[in-house]
Design a protein around this motif. Structure first.
Motif, PDB file in Angstrom:
ATOM      1  N   MET A 175       0.848  -1.200   0.000  1.00 46.89           N
ATOM      2  CA  MET A 175       0.000   0.000   0.000  1.00 46.89           C
ATOM      3  C   MET A 175       0.879   1.244   0.000  1.00 46.89           C
ATOM      4  SD  MET A 175      -2.934   1.106   2.758  1.00 46.89           S
ATOM      5  CE  MET A 175      -3.769   2.665   2.614  1.00 46.89           C
ATOM      6  N   SER A 176       0.537   2.250  -0.842  1.00 46.47           N
ATOM      7  CA  SER A 176       1.313   3.482  -0.915  1.00 46.47           C
ATOM      8  C   SER A 176       1.212   4.252   0.391  1.00 46.47           C
ATOM      9  CB  SER A 176       0.794   4.342  -2.067  1.00 46.47           C
ATOM     10  OG  SER A 176       1.382   5.608  -2.036  1.00 46.47           O
ATOM     11  N   GLU A 177       2.330   4.865   0.793  1.00 43.31           N
ATOM     12  CA  GLU A 177       2.331   5.688   1.995  1.00 43.31           C
ATOM     13  C   GLU A 177       1.685   7.039   1.738  1.00 43.31           C
ATOM     14  OE1 GLU A 177       6.261   5.978   3.500  1.00 43.31           O
ATOM     15  OE2 GLU A 177       6.445   3.835   3.940  1.00 43.31           O
ATOM     16  N   GLU A 178       1.590   7.441   0.494  1.00 43.07           N
ATOM     17  CA  GLU A 178       0.966   8.714   0.163  1.00 43.07           C
ATOM     18  C   GLU A 178      -0.554   8.587   0.134  1.00 43.07           C
ATOM     19  OE1 GLU A 178       3.943  11.392  -2.503  1.00 43.07           O
ATOM     20  OE2 GLU A 178       2.666   9.966  -3.575  1.00 43.07           O
ATOM     21  N   LEU A 179      -1.223   9.677   0.523  1.00 41.20           N
ATOM     22  CA  LEU A 179      -2.665   9.749   0.383  1.00 41.20           C
ATOM     23  C   LEU A 179      -2.990  10.267  -1.010  1.00 41.20           C
ATOM     24  CD1 LEU A 179      -3.738  11.343   3.794  1.00 41.20           C
ATOM     25  CD2 LEU A 179      -4.116   8.986   3.051  1.00 41.20           C
ATOM     26  N   ASP A 180      -3.868   9.553  -1.707  1.00 43.61           N
ATOM     27  CA  ASP A 180      -4.278   9.975  -3.040  1.00 43.61           C
ATOM     28  C   ASP A 180      -5.508  10.880  -2.944  1.00 43.61           C
ATOM     29  OD1 ASP A 180      -2.289   8.480  -4.282  1.00 43.61           O
ATOM     30  OD2 ASP A 180      -3.525   6.668  -4.265  1.00 43.61           O
ATOM     31  N   VAL A 181      -5.431  12.032  -3.587  1.00 44.22           N
ATOM     32  CA  VAL A 181      -6.504  13.021  -3.532  1.00 44.22           C
ATOM     33  C   VAL A 181      -6.907  13.424  -4.950  1.00 44.22           C
ATOM     34  CG1 VAL A 181      -7.108  15.383  -2.872  1.00 44.22           C
ATOM     35  CG2 VAL A 181      -5.818  13.938  -1.285  1.00 44.22           C
ATOM     36  N   VAL A 182      -8.216  13.508  -5.178  1.00 42.60           N
ATOM     37  CA  VAL A 182      -8.747  14.170  -6.368  1.00 42.60           C
ATOM     38  C   VAL A 182      -9.442  15.423  -5.879  1.00 42.60           C
ATOM     39  CG1 VAL A 182     -10.443  14.080  -8.219  1.00 42.60           C
ATOM     40  CG2 VAL A 182      -8.968  12.115  -7.799  1.00 42.60           C
ATOM     41  N   PHE A 183      -9.146  16.562  -6.517  1.00 44.44           N
ATOM     42  CA  PHE A 183      -9.650  17.856  -6.045  1.00 44.44           C
ATOM     43  C   PHE A 183     -10.676  18.412  -7.021  1.00 44.44           C
ATOM     44  CE2 PHE A 183      -9.712  22.294  -4.911  1.00 44.44           C
ATOM     45  CZ  PHE A 183      -9.522  22.274  -3.536  1.00 44.44           C
ATOM     46  N   LEU A 184     -11.787  18.914  -6.464  1.00 42.23           N
ATOM     47  CA  LEU A 184     -12.827  19.572  -7.251  1.00 42.23           C
ATOM     48  C   LEU A 184     -12.851  21.045  -6.867  1.00 42.23           C
ATOM     49  CD1 LEU A 184     -15.799  17.069  -6.660  1.00 42.23           C
ATOM     50  CD2 LEU A 184     -13.955  16.893  -8.330  1.00 42.23           C
ATOM     51  N   GLY A 185     -12.707  21.922  -7.856  1.00 43.19           N
ATOM     52  CA  GLY A 185     -12.732  23.340  -7.503  1.00 43.19           C
ATOM     53  C   GLY A 185     -12.561  24.250  -8.689  1.00 43.19           C
ATOM     54  N   ILE A 186     -12.857  25.540  -8.435  1.00 44.94           N
ATOM     55  CA  ILE A 186     -12.683  26.505  -9.522  1.00 44.94           C
ATOM     56  C   ILE A 186     -12.448  27.920  -9.004  1.00 44.94           C
ATOM     57  CG2 ILE A 186     -15.113  27.132  -9.805  1.00 44.94           C
ATOM     58  CD1 ILE A 186     -14.626  26.928 -12.861  1.00 44.94           C
ATOM     59  N   ASN A 187     -12.818  28.248  -7.751  1.00 41.82           N
ATOM     60  CA  ASN A 187     -12.681  29.630  -7.290  1.00 41.82           C
ATOM     61  C   ASN A 187     -11.322  29.880  -6.632  1.00 41.82           C
ATOM     62  OD1 ASN A 187     -12.897  28.422  -4.779  1.00 41.82           O
ATOM     63  ND2 ASN A 187     -14.911  29.255  -4.305  1.00 41.82           N
ATOM     64  N   ASP A 188     -11.116  31.086  -6.132  1.00 35.35           N
ATOM     65  CA  ASP A 188      -9.826  31.468  -5.560  1.00 35.35           C
ATOM     66  C   ASP A 188      -9.468  30.621  -4.343  1.00 35.35           C
ATOM     67  OD1 ASP A 188      -7.511  33.432  -5.217  1.00 35.35           O
ATOM     68  OD2 ASP A 188      -8.560  33.699  -3.313  1.00 35.35           O
ATOM     69  N   ALA A 189     -10.422  30.433  -3.437  1.00 34.85           N
ATOM     70  CA  ALA A 189     -10.150  29.619  -2.254  1.00 34.85           C
ATOM     71  C   ALA A 189      -9.800  28.190  -2.660  1.00 34.85           C
ATOM     72  CB  ALA A 189     -11.358  29.626  -1.319  1.00 34.85           C
ATOM     73  N   GLY A 190     -10.516  27.636  -3.646  1.00 39.19           N
ATOM     74  CA  GLY A 190     -10.229  26.290  -4.108  1.00 39.19           C
ATOM     75  C   GLY A 190      -8.829  26.165  -4.677  1.00 39.19           C
ATOM     76  N   MET A 191      -8.402  27.151  -5.464  1.00 40.24           N
ATOM     77  CA  MET A 191      -7.062  27.109  -6.039  1.00 40.24           C
ATOM     78  C   MET A 191      -5.991  27.205  -4.965  1.00 40.24           C
ATOM     79  SD  MET A 191      -7.095  26.497  -9.212  1.00 40.24           S
ATOM     80  CE  MET A 191      -5.347  26.822  -9.443  1.00 40.24           C
ATOM     81  N   ARG A 192      -6.228  28.024  -3.974  1.00 37.41           N
ATOM     82  CA  ARG A 192      -5.239  28.167  -2.892  1.00 37.41           C
ATOM     83  C   ARG A 192      -5.093  26.865  -2.094  1.00 37.41           C
ATOM     84  NH1 ARG A 192      -7.717  33.476  -0.326  1.00 37.41           N
ATOM     85  NH2 ARG A 192      -6.259  33.081   1.385  1.00 37.41           N
ATOM     86  N   ILE A 193      -6.220  26.205  -1.827  1.00 37.43           N
ATOM     87  CA  ILE A 193      -6.172  24.940  -1.095  1.00 37.43           C
ATOM     88  C   ILE A 193      -5.561  23.845  -1.953  1.00 37.43           C
ATOM     89  CG2 ILE A 193      -7.615  23.138  -0.053  1.00 37.43           C
ATOM     90  CD1 ILE A 193      -9.517  25.451   0.803  1.00 37.43           C
ATOM     91  N   TYR A 194      -5.917  23.830  -3.228  1.00 38.01           N
ATOM     92  CA  TYR A 194      -5.333  22.859  -4.159  1.00 38.01           C
ATOM     93  C   TYR A 194      -3.812  22.994  -4.187  1.00 38.01           C
ATOM     94  CZ  TYR A 194      -3.862  21.072  -8.739  1.00 38.01           C
ATOM     95  OH  TYR A 194      -3.194  20.429  -9.762  1.00 38.01           O
ATOM     96  N   GLU A 195      -3.319  24.207  -4.312  1.00 39.94           N
ATOM     97  CA  GLU A 195      -1.871  24.430  -4.358  1.00 39.94           C
ATOM     98  C   GLU A 195      -1.220  24.049  -3.032  1.00 39.94           C
ATOM     99  OE1 GLU A 195      -1.641  28.521  -5.453  1.00 39.94           O
ATOM    100  OE2 GLU A 195      -2.108  28.128  -7.573  1.00 39.94           O
ATOM    101  N   TRP A 196      -1.906  24.306  -1.922  1.00 40.96           N
ATOM    102  CA  TRP A 196      -1.372  23.935  -0.598  1.00 40.96           C
ATOM    103  C   TRP A 196      -1.250  22.416  -0.480  1.00 40.96           C
ATOM    104  CZ3 TRP A 196      -3.304  21.239   3.678  1.00 40.96           C
ATOM    105  CH2 TRP A 196      -2.605  21.414   4.877  1.00 40.96           C
TER     106      TRP A 196
END
Length: 227
Positions: A1-22
């Motif tokens: 099992m991979s040690e990394e957590l796999d994430v798919v991100f849904l978003g389009i606004n400024d807050a979403g982009m900031r969290i995605y980049e984080w």
């Protein structure tokens, strides 16, 4: 099992982009995709992520997609749930005087009704426009998510059931009705000012009134005496 957590991100606004980049910069996380349209959701069963994270995504995610992630599907909503589920929560907090805030919650088949992970109140001043509050709610979403995410990773984050019969819900059509000012409508001065400041969101023309066949757009600029 991979040690990394796999994430798919849904978003389009400024807050979403900031969290995605984080999330992309955080160790131990592999962010596979940033999805912004409904037809892109086919990526989720292909990836089978640990988490589906949503912030600013404008489409309802069907149950068959929500069932795919191994750990959870989480959404950031710019409202203090259960108040102001649905569209334009910044506007309705001002118009109806409900508590403004932000909430991280589990996604379910309905709209903004899933179990609450964490939430934070945001103050509203009488001088705030809809745009002022919107920006403050975006900042609060980012702060809340980055503060709480370590608990999500560790599996220690709270999960509190929402009372579905409580709170408020608004659709986009109600916002559109709010924008139409009737010359014959009778309201108190405070109600009118609250409505106009809630709809003030330059450069967008929201509040409008028709006089003698001509349409006029209305905004307000409120300044406290101390300024």
């Amino acid at each position: 099992m991979s040690e990394e957590l796999d994430v798919v991100f849904l978003g389009i606004n400024d807050a979403g982009m900031r969290i995605y980049e984080w999330l992309c910069e955080r160790d131990g996380i592999s962010v596979h995709s940033l999805l912004t349209t409904k037809d892109q959701l086919t990526v989720v069963p292909e990836v089978e992520p640990d988490y589906l994270i949503s912030c600013g995504y404008r489409h309802i995610v069907p149950k068959e997609i929500l069932d795919v992630p191994k750990e959870a599907c989480l959404n950031l909503h710019p409202a203090y749930l259960p108040y102001n589920r649905g569209a334009n929560p910044n506007v309705w907090s001002i118009v109806e005087g409900t508590q403004a805030g932000v909430t991280l919650h589990h996604m379910d088949a309905s709209i903004d009704t899933g179990d609450i992970v964490a939430q934070r109140e945001v103050d509203v001043d009488f001088a705030d426009s809809g745009k002022d509050l919107y920006k403050r709610l975006e900042d609060a979403q980012v702060e809340l998510f980055t503060d709480v995410w370590p608990e999500v990773e560790e599996g220690t984050a709270p999960q509190v059931e929402q009372k579905r019969e409580a709170g408020t819900y608004h659709e986009t059509a109600e916002f559109q009705e709010l924008c139409e000012l009737s010359p014959e409508e009778e309201v108190t001065v405070k109600e009118l000012v609250n409505r106009l400041r809630a709809l003030t969101f330059p450069p967008h023309d929201n509040a409008r009134i028709e006089i003698d066949g001509e349409t006029y757009y209305v905004e307000v600029d409120i300044q406290p005496e101390s300024s």
